[in-house]
Design a protein around this motif. Structure first.
Motif, PDB file in Angstrom:
ATOM      1  N   PHE A 406       1.200   0.914  11.499  1.00 35.63           N
ATOM      2  CA  PHE A 406       0.524   2.019  10.811  1.00 35.63           C
ATOM      3  C   PHE A 406      -0.271   2.823  11.827  1.00 35.63           C
ATOM      4  N   ARG A 407      -0.486   4.069  11.494  1.00 37.47           N
ATOM      5  CA  ARG A 407      -1.400   4.856  12.324  1.00 37.47           C
ATOM      6  C   ARG A 407      -2.825   4.654  11.820  1.00 37.47           C
ATOM      7  N   VAL A 408      -3.750   4.427  12.743  1.00 35.70           N
ATOM      8  CA  VAL A 408      -5.160   4.368  12.376  1.00 35.70           C
ATOM      9  C   VAL A 408      -5.662   5.804  12.435  1.00 35.70           C
ATOM     10  N   ILE A 409      -5.953   6.400  11.259  1.00 32.08           N
ATOM     11  CA  ILE A 409      -6.232   7.843  11.269  1.00 32.08           C
ATOM     12  C   ILE A 409      -7.719   8.181  11.183  1.00 32.08           C
ATOM     13  N   SER A 410      -8.537   7.262  10.643  1.00 32.28           N
ATOM     14  CA  SER A 410      -9.977   7.563  10.659  1.00 32.28           C
ATOM     15  C   SER A 410     -10.787   6.289  10.628  1.00 32.28           C
TER      16      SER A 410
END
Ligand code: C2O
Ligand code: CU
Length: 466
Positions: A406-410
């Motif tokens: 997953f992308r860690v977005i915040s």
């Protein structure tokens, strides 16, 4: 008492040292090229500490802890038979690899555990390059805590140029004065606090004083945290490591904030270490993650003769892997809240009840014991998702999702600078972290804290992709 025995021991430890530290590129290829290669978890005795200490009784793959490093090329098909020579059931999970659900190694959920004396063949294609690892998923706090784990390295089709490609698999042991493993697995204190943090850290299977380097060398250092619970916060005195991959996934090359490399259980980090100091110099690598528990991990020791007089300025950015890009506009959002542990509070439940039931940690109010339960989330295959994860506890938790990255977005509402891909994201106490991914891999996937004592006392759930 024969001279042979000593010679054999010496050769064996030399080989083991070479496999782990210097010659990481040599032995593992042979491992996979060998058609008879098998992983055999079983009891063994190894020299973890220095020579003045007795051997330690461990559980190990092929009598090695860490187990034999597996090194393959991106796109390869792996076939790994596992023959269980432990006295209890086991499985092997290939952490971080996006593989078919039936090969994920989760007892009862994806396979029947391998009985003592039994065998199971894992077979899958590695689509993504990077640094991964393997470990049991059955009774994992004890099986990993007794030594079962190993590196799995998938080389890029076109690797970046470095002088040496080295892996350090870090393990954390709780040893008694006789160098034997303390038997206090699953004790309530570890489960309700920060897990089984040990007292002896090894690099590739032994406590090491030094790591030999040469001036002018460029090293790709692959760090793998194989500890049950210990988070590492490493500083490399006199050096400025640059991060090029997190959990195997390429990231824009950057120096870690404060120059400190933070690596929670199950996380991996690929660093570029340029050896820019002078011949004969010596520098400490120090772990200062826990206040009051600072210690020196290893010394970088420069040889008296340089390797070359300057470090080449070749590119260090890695080519991207194959994850589909999540579409944030159409993504469906879910909240995931973590509660429990000491000082965490869990609704009406008091600590005594939690201890009594073994349910200490909760995801969305549910503590999962064992590996089979109704899914906490059911996701539609091919759709984008954002999970807003809220850590309402007083503790750190590295949260891991199987079968996906997953992308860690915040973090706490602020966008992350590198939007890094991970499969295990470390959440600070009270922190909120948003991750985004495409649910592209069908099956029932574990989602859990990788502090294994937290996992086994409830901090786990199933995410279904259909
Ligand atoms: Cu490293 Cu559930 O796994
Ligand atoms: Cu945790």
């Amino acid at each position: 008492m024969s001279r042979n025995r000593i010679a054999d021991l010496t050769r064996r430890s030399l080989l083991r040292g070479a496999a782990g530290l210097a010659g990481a590129a040599v032995l593992p290829r042979q491992v996979m090229a060998n058609p008879d290669f098998k992983l055999i978890p079983k009891p063994a005795k190894v020299k973890l500490v220095d020579k003045s200490n007795p051997d330690t009784a461990v559980w190990a793959y092929n009598e090695l802890t860490p187990g034999p490093p597996i090194r393959v090329r991106q796109g390869d098909r792996l076939k790994i038979p596992v023959e269980n020579q432990l006295a209890e059931e086991t499985t092997v999970h290939f952490h971080g690899i996006r593989l078919p659900n039936a090969m994920d190694g989760v007892p009862h959920l994806t396979q029947t555990p391998i009985a003592p004396g039994g065998e199971f063949v894992y077979e899958f294609v590695v689509h993504d390059a990077g640094t991964y690892w393997y470990h049991p998923h059955q009774n994992s706090a004890e099986q990993v805590g007794r030594g079962l784990c190993g590196a799995l390295i998938v080389e890029e089709r076109e690797p970046i140029r470095v002088d040496r490609d080295v892996a350090w698999l870090l393990q954390d042991w709780r040893l008694q004065p006789d160098a034997q493993i303390s038997n206090d697995f699953r004790n309530m204190h570890d489960m309700a606090h920060n897990g089984r943090v040990g007292n002896t850290v090894t690099v590739n299977g032994s406590v090491r004083e030094t790591f030999a380097v040469r001036s002018g060398e460029r090293i790709r250092l692959r760090l793998i945290n194989g500890a049950n619970a210990r988070v590492f916060g490493l500083t490399f005195a006199g050096h400025r490591p640059r991060v090029i991959a997190l959990d195997g996934q390429p990231v824009e090359p950057h120096e870690p904030s404060d120059g400190r490399v933070v690596l929670a259980p199950a996380m991996r980090m690929d660093l570029i270490l340029d050896m820019a100091a002078k011949p004969g110099e010596r520098f400490q690598v120090v772990d200062n993650f826990y206040r009051g528990l600072t210690y020196r991990l290893i010394d970088l020791v420069y040889a008296d003769t340089p390797y070359r007089d300057h470090i080449p300025d070749t590119p260090i950015a890695l080519a991207p892997n194959t994850m589909p890009e999540p579409d944030l506009n159409s993504a469906q959002r879910h909240e995931v809240t973590f509660n429990g542990g000491m000082m965490g509070g869990m609704g009406g439940m008091n600590m005594r009840d939690m201890m009594h039931s073994g349910k200490i940690w909760f995801i969305n109010g549910v503590a999962m014991l064992g590996h089979v339960m109704d899914p906490m989330l059911t996701l539609a295959r091919g759709r984008s998702y954002v999970l807003t994860m809220k850590n309402e506890t007083a503790w750190w938790h590295p949260m891991h999702l199987h079968g996906h990255a997953f992308r860690v977005i915040s973090r706490n509402g602020a966008p992350t600078r590198y939007r890094e891909w991970q499969d295990t994201v470390l959440m600070a106490p009270r922190e909120t972290v948003e991750v985004a991914f495409v649910a592209d891999n069908p099956g029932d996937w574990m989602f859990h804290c990788h502090i294994l004592e937290h996992q086994e006392s409830g901090m786990m759930g199933v995410i279904r992709v259909t």
